[in-house]
Design an enzyme around this catalytic site. Structure first.
Site, PDB file in Angstrom:
ATOM      1  N   SER A 102       0.823  -1.214   0.000  1.00 40.07           N
ATOM      2  CA  SER A 102       0.000   0.000   0.000  1.00 40.07           C
ATOM      3  C   SER A 102       0.857   1.263   0.000  1.00 40.07           C
ATOM      4  O   SER A 102       2.029   1.229   0.397  1.00 40.07           O
ATOM      5  CB  SER A 102      -0.912   0.011   1.226  1.00 40.07           C
TER       6      SER A 102
HETATM    7  N1  SAM Z   1       0.082  -5.436   4.365  1.00 42.85           N
HETATM    8  C1  SAM Z   1       0.749  -5.609   3.112  1.00 42.85           C
HETATM    9  C2  SAM Z   1       2.079  -4.921   3.056  1.00 42.85           C
HETATM   10  O1  SAM Z   1       2.470  -4.272   4.037  1.00 42.85           O
HETATM   11  O2  SAM Z   1       2.746  -5.087   2.032  1.00 42.85           O
HETATM   12  C3  SAM Z   1      -0.091  -5.239   1.924  1.00 42.85           C
HETATM   13  C4  SAM Z   1      -1.098  -6.267   1.665  1.00 42.85           C
HETATM   14  S1  SAM Z   1      -1.853  -6.332   0.101  1.00 42.85           S
HETATM   15  C5  SAM Z   1      -2.587  -4.743  -0.089  1.00 42.85           C
HETATM   16  C6  SAM Z   1      -3.219  -7.412   0.560  1.00 42.85           C
HETATM   17  C7  SAM Z   1      -2.795  -8.828   0.836  1.00 42.85           C
HETATM   18  O3  SAM Z   1      -3.922  -9.555   1.346  1.00 42.85           O
HETATM   19  C8  SAM Z   1      -2.317  -9.607  -0.390  1.00 42.85           C
HETATM   20  O4  SAM Z   1      -1.025 -10.057  -0.176  1.00 42.85           O
HETATM   21  C9  SAM Z   1      -3.320 -10.761  -0.503  1.00 42.85           C
HETATM   22  O5  SAM Z   1      -2.765 -11.964  -1.006  1.00 42.85           O
HETATM   23  C10 SAM Z   1      -3.769 -10.888   0.937  1.00 42.85           C
HETATM   24  N2  SAM Z   1      -5.050 -11.601   1.142  1.00 42.85           N
HETATM   25  C11 SAM Z   1      -6.206 -11.527   0.456  1.00 42.85           C
HETATM   26  N3  SAM Z   1      -7.131 -12.352   0.977  1.00 42.85           N
HETATM   27  C12 SAM Z   1      -6.539 -12.966   2.040  1.00 42.85           C
HETATM   28  C13 SAM Z   1      -6.982 -13.921   2.996  1.00 42.85           C
HETATM   29  N4  SAM Z   1      -8.217 -14.436   2.996  1.00 42.85           N
HETATM   30  N5  SAM Z   1      -6.118 -14.311   3.952  1.00 42.85           N
HETATM   31  C14 SAM Z   1      -4.842 -13.833   3.990  1.00 42.85           C
HETATM   32  N6  SAM Z   1      -4.374 -12.925   3.111  1.00 42.85           N
HETATM   33  C15 SAM Z   1      -5.211 -12.491   2.149  1.00 42.85           C
END
Ligand code: SAM
Length: 211
Positions: free
Chosen positions: A57
């Site tokens: 993000s």
């Molecule tokens: N917090 C992260 C960072 O600091 O880089 C950014 C995260 S990114 C915007 C959103 C993440 O949520 C992705 O890596 C995606 O694979 C994960 N995601 C989506 N659905 C999920 C789930 N049900 N459980 C765990 N992770 C999930």
């Protein structure tokens, strides 16, 4: 531009408001959480691709979420969506014990590798799985943060949040959502809308079926 300058700009523009958030942003260098070919853009206030159609993000968005989460020293925090591991490391450097869940194995590995340069990495535990069902083994949590967009508040996350706990969550569709701060007070949920955001979707049992 370097990490220190990025932090100064985020503070000048009002995204970083507390010493605790500022200190964590100073300790954790964003350049360590993007791939080599994206390093030149690491300090821009923009989301960046991290592979597998996911993103790290924008730093201003991360600062907004962390100020709203009001982490206190020793808090146990559950993060859904490890991604690059950047936000997890920031929270650890704010004094939290962090449990972070990622559904994509390659991103779990990417985050583990990125975290090697973070001095607070010992306080982060990464697990692979569907974070939409929370992580019962380590519950309850003082704080819960979703870094992806959910259709609604997953019931297991409500259960796993401590009384008096705070959750930051993005509710809406697969592209656009609204950020909410949810507090669990006297068995009731108090939801406060912050504003519009755009996050990748939460995929899972209590998430979206697919993007
Ligand atoms: N917090 C992260 C960072 O600091 O880089 C950014 C995260 S990114 C915007 C959103 C993440 O949520 C992705 O890596 C995606 O694979 C994960 N995601 C989506 N659905 C999920 C789930 N049900 N459980 C765990 N992770 C999930």
């Amino acid at each position: 531009m370097d990490n220190h300058t990025m932090v100064a700009v985020l503070e000048r523009d009002g995204y970083i408001r507390s010493e605790k958030v500022k200190r964590a942003f100073e300790i954790v260098d964003r350049a360590n959480f993007v791939s080599e070919d994206k390093r030149a853009y690491a300090y821009f206030d923009e989301p960046l691709p991290i592979g597998w159609s996911q993103t790290i993000s924008a730093p201003s968005m991360v600062a907004i979420m962390l100020e709203l989460l009001q982490i206190e020293e020793g808090n146990k925090v559950l993060e859904i969506g490890t991604g690059s591991g950047y936000n997890a490391c920031l929270m650890a450097c704010m004094g939290a014990e962090v449990i972070t869940i990622e559904r994509i194995p390659a991103l779990r590995d990417f985050a583990k590798d990125n975290m090697k340069k973070c001095p607070c990495r010992e306080k982060v535990k990464i697990f692979l799985g569907d974070g939409s069902i929370g992580f019962k083994r380590e519950a309850p949590y003082d704080r819960i943060i979703l870094t992806c967009g959910a259709p609604d508040i997953p019931p297991p996350l409500i259960e796993q949040l401590k009384p008096g706990g705070i959750m930051v969550i993005h509710l809406g569709g697969t592209f656009f959502q609204e950020l909410y701060v949810v507090k669990k007070e006297k068995g009731r949920l108090m939801k406060k809308r912050w504003g519009e955001v755009a996050f990748v979707p939460l995929i899972g049992k209590y998430g979206h079926r697919w993007a």
